[in-house]
Design a protein around this motif. Structure first.
Motif, PDB file in Angstrom:
ATOM      1  N   ARG A   1       0.836  -1.199   0.000  1.00  0.00           N
ATOM      2  CA  ARG A   1       0.000   0.000   0.000  1.00  0.00           C
ATOM      3  C   ARG A   1       0.869   1.245   0.000  1.00  0.00           C
ATOM      4  NH1 ARG A   1      -3.160  -1.187   4.315  1.00  0.00           N
ATOM      5  NH2 ARG A   1      -2.198   0.343   5.668  1.00  0.00           N
ATOM      6  N   ARG A   2       1.920   1.211   0.822  1.00  0.00           N
ATOM      7  CA  ARG A   2       2.819   2.367   0.888  1.00  0.00           C
ATOM      8  C   ARG A   2       3.509   2.628  -0.444  1.00  0.00           C
ATOM      9  NH1 ARG A   2       4.523   5.328   5.093  1.00  0.00           N
ATOM     10  NH2 ARG A   2       5.395   6.398   3.312  1.00  0.00           N
ATOM     11  N   ILE A   3       3.907   1.565  -1.122  1.00  0.00           N
ATOM     12  CA  ILE A   3       4.573   1.748  -2.411  1.00  0.00           C
ATOM     13  C   ILE A   3       3.597   2.355  -3.413  1.00  0.00           C
ATOM     14  CG2 ILE A   3       5.619   0.519  -4.354  1.00  0.00           C
ATOM     15  CD1 ILE A   3       6.945  -1.316  -2.307  1.00  0.00           C
ATOM     16  N   GLY A   4       2.340   1.883  -3.359  1.00  0.00           N
ATOM     17  CA  GLY A   4       1.304   2.464  -4.221  1.00  0.00           C
ATOM     18  C   GLY A   4       1.166   3.960  -3.976  1.00  0.00           C
ATOM     19  N   GLN A   5       1.111   4.330  -2.696  1.00  0.00           N
ATOM     20  CA  GLN A   5       1.002   5.747  -2.339  1.00  0.00           C
ATOM     21  C   GLN A   5       2.227   6.519  -2.852  1.00  0.00           C
ATOM     22  OE1 GLN A   5       0.673   5.606   1.893  1.00  0.00           O
ATOM     23  NE2 GLN A   5      -1.517   5.137   1.880  1.00  0.00           N
ATOM     24  N   SER A   6       3.393   5.890  -2.721  1.00  0.00           N
ATOM     25  CA  SER A   6       4.628   6.554  -3.136  1.00  0.00           C
ATOM     26  C   SER A   6       4.591   6.893  -4.622  1.00  0.00           C
ATOM     27  CB  SER A   6       5.826   5.655  -2.851  1.00  0.00           C
ATOM     28  OG  SER A   6       5.797   5.245  -1.517  1.00  0.00           O
TER      29      SER A   6
ATOM     30  N   PHE B   1      13.228  10.938  -1.269  1.00  0.00           N
ATOM     31  CA  PHE B   1      12.408  11.291  -0.104  1.00  0.00           C
ATOM     32  C   PHE B   1      11.384  10.200   0.189  1.00  0.00           C
ATOM     33  CE2 PHE B   1      14.003  15.570   0.076  1.00  0.00           C
ATOM     34  CZ  PHE B   1      13.777  15.905   1.398  1.00  0.00           C
ATOM     35  N   VAL B   2      10.711   9.774  -0.868  1.00  0.00           N
ATOM     36  CA  VAL B   2       9.679   8.756  -0.688  1.00  0.00           C
ATOM     37  C   VAL B   2      10.302   7.470  -0.162  1.00  0.00           C
ATOM     38  CG1 VAL B   2       8.115   7.276  -1.979  1.00  0.00           C
ATOM     39  CG2 VAL B   2       8.075   9.726  -2.352  1.00  0.00           C
TER      40      VAL B   2
ATOM     41  N   LEU C   1       4.961  10.536  -6.397  1.00  0.00           N
ATOM     42  CA  LEU C   1       5.925  10.852  -7.458  1.00  0.00           C
ATOM     43  C   LEU C   1       5.213  11.456  -8.667  1.00  0.00           C
ATOM     44  CD1 LEU C   1       8.311   7.771  -7.393  1.00  0.00           C
ATOM     45  CD2 LEU C   1       8.669  10.071  -6.495  1.00  0.00           C
ATOM     46  N   PHE C   2       4.073  10.878  -8.995  1.00  0.00           N
ATOM     47  CA  PHE C   2       3.315  11.352 -10.144  1.00  0.00           C
ATOM     48  C   PHE C   2       2.910  12.820  -9.954  1.00  0.00           C
ATOM     49  CE2 PHE C   2      -0.760  11.985 -12.288  1.00  0.00           C
ATOM     50  CZ  PHE C   2      -0.414  11.637 -13.586  1.00  0.00           C
TER      51      PHE C   2
END
Lengths: 327, 328
Positions: free
Chosen positions: A7-12, A300-301, A16-17
């Protein structure tokens, strides 16, 4: 846990987008790259042709889409100024910045945590108070001024350390390092202090505050009442409990060490990505700016993600499955 | 009689402030013997916790002991500092705090905290420390202690956590335990269990317990003797049955009258008029006199007879319930 990471990677990726979108919408205000590229002798037709060639005549959303399309394939385009692939230029510059950031980060962490603990434990001591007062300098003086003062003192007046550049570097093929030569190490000292000082004082003040807070807790009192040694009370019981908030801030600060290396690199003419970015802005080198900003946001992410993972490692209370109620 | 485990003699704790010196503990004396529970009762700010902190050497500066002695099995300990004091804590005297939620380190397992304490005070191996930790947890009534020793404090309920706290306090086999409001933060049903546990451990191990509380019910349930404190001074000291049923000090009598009892049905509770004076603002004479209906001139002038550990029961010029003694 795994679901959380995914989930965190999805948010990341979403972050970025959005960062990219904002960046692209702002590039048009930086200036017109075509002016720089064509020089004084140019016709309107030349300008139009180049614009079309670079895709600058299209709305920024379209430009951004094209950038993304290429970027996910690892292609960040050609630098307007140097005419070389951006990825190549960044990779060439990255070791300088990363080495500088690494040394500053180490300095900030070791110095900040060490001094933070010291000033918290010896709260009423003279030296602790002196350190606290001095730390105000680190927090309040702007980075470039610290850099210039250090150059003035150690390079101009004392002549001990070089005032600019990276010194001699050793080329390892894919990485150039300044760690292996005396001049490389000497050249690192001043920029590393300049870059790390603010973060160090910030971490130190944070560790001190958190530590003082924790030392007032009942479990510290109880540990003392059980006759646990001061050393163990301070380092085993107290320090660990200060780490969660400290890691949050420290993680972000380490990210900003790389991001804000721009100023230090400019003052010391350090051949890293920060200096590259400054030059790119002057030339409105959009591919370089875009790639740099994406690189910084990825960093940062990534750091944020690591920080969140570290919480789990430190605090057992977070490891409980949320559905279990956590009592 | 044998030497008491704890003797507090004429103890004065003072806090210097900008507005003068405050005296949260004012000439307090009492003894606690092995296997005995002394209840120390009083309102918030009466100095009961401060006395406990003074005994174990955990007074927060600038509070400090200015007069008096604290003897642990006959040895003076009030002047000990640093390493010598640390060696006594946990080993010979221990403390149990009010809130089991905050007195355990959340980031260390229960076993780590127990073993650390045992290793600190006893000359045993790591394996032996672990064995003792498990045994200690079993003794305080933690089911499946062997399995739970690796658990973190947040994985226990409030009552279980207080049991862990008691295990931690007792694991190095101290002679004296100071329990500072050990049941205040717990559910009523759990309170009774914890009190029963403290009583059992006190009897079985012959530990002297100083039970600090504001709860008269807890005192009645657990204590052998009771010390009533008011505004830093000892108001009354005596065997618990006598003090609770036939209070000598008007303050104790007032406290008892204002404690709800199921047997009394739905009568309106009696209140003691007024409030305990602040430390910086104590009246001259007996601190209780503005609230006392028996107060006379002497009470306004003179603080009353000082209670010591041997003589007297109430620090009062005109004690209640003393008719038969007065007659003899």
């Amino acid at each position: 846990m795994l679901a959380y990471i995914i989930r965190r990677i999805g948010q990341s990726i979403l972050v970025l987008f959005v960062v990219g979108l904002v960046a692209f919408s702002m590039f048009r205000f930086v200036g017109d790259p075509v002016d720089n590229m064509l020089g004084q002798e140019r016709t309107q037709a030349d300008v139009e042709r180049l614009r079309e060639q670079l895709g600058l005549d299209q709305p920024f959303v379209v430009q951004y889409y094209k950038f993304l399309e290429q970027a996910v394939q690892g292609n960040f385009g050609l630098s307007y100024r140097q005419g070389r692939p951006v990825a190549e230029i960044l990779l060439e510059r990255a070791p300088a910045t990363l080495e500088l950031a690494f040394v500053s980060g180490l300095l900030a962490l070791a110095g900040g945590i060490g001094l933070g603990i010291y000033t918290a434990i010896r709260r009423r001591g003279i030296s602790a108070n002196a350190i606290m007062t001095l730390s105000l300098v680190g927090v309040s003086l702007p980075t470039f001024l610290i850099g210039i003062l250090l150059i003035y003192l150690f390079s101009v007046e004392l002549g001990w350390l070089p005032s600019f550049g990276r010194g001699e570097v050793v080329d390892l093929g894919w990485w150039t390092t300044g760690f292996l030569t005396v001049s490389g190490l000497k050249a690192l000292i001043l920029p590393a202090i300049t870059l790390g000082l603010y973060q160090m004082t910030l971490i130190m003040r944070l560790v001190r505050t958190e530590m003082l807070e924790v030392l007032r807790m009942d479990y510290i009192r109880f540990a003392r009442a059980r006759g646990i040694r001061e050393k163990s009370v301070n380092f085993r019981h107290a320090l660990k409990n200060t780490l969660v908030p400290v890691i949050t801030i420290t993680g972000l600060q380490l990210g900003s060490i790389i991001a804000f290396a721009i100023i230090t690199e400019t003052v010391f003419q350090w051949p890293g990505v920060g200096l590259l970015f400054i030059n790119a802005i002057q030339f409105v080198d959009i591919p370089v700016m875009a790639a740099y900003l994406m690189l910084i946001s990825v960093m940062f992410v990534g750091i944020n993600l690591i920080v969140d993972m570290l919480y789990f490692a430190i605090d057992p209370r977070l490891r409980v499955d949320r559905t279990a109620g956590g009592h | 009689m044998s030497t008491p485990v704890l003797s507090v003699r004429d103890l004065v704790v003072e806090i210097p402030t900008r507005h003068g010196i405050l005296r949260p503990v004012d000439h307090v004396s009492y003894d606690i013997h092995a296997g005995e529970i002394l209840g120390v009762v009083g309102e918030s700010g009466a100095g009961k916790s401060m006395t406990g902190n003074a005994v174990i050497g955990l007074l927060d500066p600038p509070a400090r002991i200015t007069v008096g002695q604290i003897l642990l099995s006959g040895e003076p300990v009030h002047a000990l500092k640093g390493e010598k004091l640390r060696r006594l804590r946990g080993k010979r005297m221990a403390m149990i705090f009010q809130d089991p939620l905050t007195s355990l380190n959340p980031l260390l397992t229960v076993g780590e905290q127990l073993e650390e304490t045992i290793l600190e005070h006893m000359n045993v191996s790591q394996a032996e420390a672990r064995r003792r930790a498990v045994a200690q947890l079993e003794e305080v009534g933690i089911p499946a202690a062997e399995a739970r020793i690796g658990s973190y404090p947040h994985e226990f309920s409030g009552g279980m956590r207080q049991r862990v706290v008691i295990a931690l306090a007792l694991c190095a086999e101290p002679e004296l335990v100071i329990a500072d409001e050990p049941t205040t933060a717990l559910d009523v049903s759990v309170q009774a269990q914890i009190i029963a546990l403290l009583k059992r451990l006190c009897r079985e191990r012959g530990v002297a317990v100083m039970l600090v509380t504001h709860d008269m019910g807890v005192i009645a349930e657990a204590a052998d003797r009771v010390a009533v404190m008011y505004a830093g001074r000892l108001a009354e000291l005596g065997p618990v049955r006598e003090v609770l049923t036939r209070a000598h000090h008007p303050y104790t009598a007032g406290l008892m009258a204002s404690t709800p009892l199921a047997s009394q049905g739905r009568k309106r509770l009696v209140q003691i008029p007024g409030a305990m004076p602040r430390l910086g603002n104590l009246p001259q004479g007996c601190a209780f006199h503005p609230r006392c209906d028996r107060a006379q001139d002497v009470c306004r002038r003179d603080p009353g007879p000082t209670l010591d550990a041997y003589r007297g029961r109430a620090a009062c010029w005109f004690p209640l319930n003393t008719e038969e003694k007065a007659a003899t």
